[in-house]
Motif scaffolding. Structure first.
Motif: not given
Length: 122
Positions: A74-76, A85-86, A89-91
């Motif tokens: 969430e912070a990213v 949606s992007e 894809l990030i673990r």
């Protein structure tokens, strides 16, 4: 987590980054895992980050902080403007690495959202 020296423009206030149970287990098994548990508050000073917080979470950044902070992904998203949606894809472990680099770049003066020494937005 290794302590990185604080920028003179940092107020000392931070946003908490929460760890999932799975990430906590990963840290126990591999203690050298990159984990960011706090992010300088000034990274969220940029108006676009505050607006994304309000639109994505329907809460102010201050309220999110009061409720315990963000998870790393969430912070990213709030700081980078990535869509949900992007972000899917990030673990989580990768999100911690991204946040670690964002904090490093912020402290070197590369990222925006900073306050000058007298507290005025740059």
């Amino acid at each position: 987590m290794a302590e990185v020296s604080k920028s003179p423009c940092e107020s000392g206030r931070t946003m908490r980054i929460m760890l999932s149970t799975a990430m906590q287990d990963q840290v126990r098994k591999a203690p050298r895992t990159v984990v960011v548990d706090r992010v300088p508050w000034e990274l969220f000073n940029e108006q676009s980050a505050r607006a994304r917080c309000q639109s994505n979470h329907d809460q102010t950044i201050e309220r999110i902080s009061e409720r315990g902070g963000f998870d790393a992904t969430e912070a990213v998203g709030v700081l980078s403007g990535l869509t949900w949606s992007e972000l899917s894809l990030i673990r989580e472990d990768h999100a911690h690495r991204i946040l670690s680099q964002m904090v490093h770049l912020f402290r070197r003066g590369v990222l925006t959202g900073r306050l000058s020494v007298d507290g005025a937005a740059l």
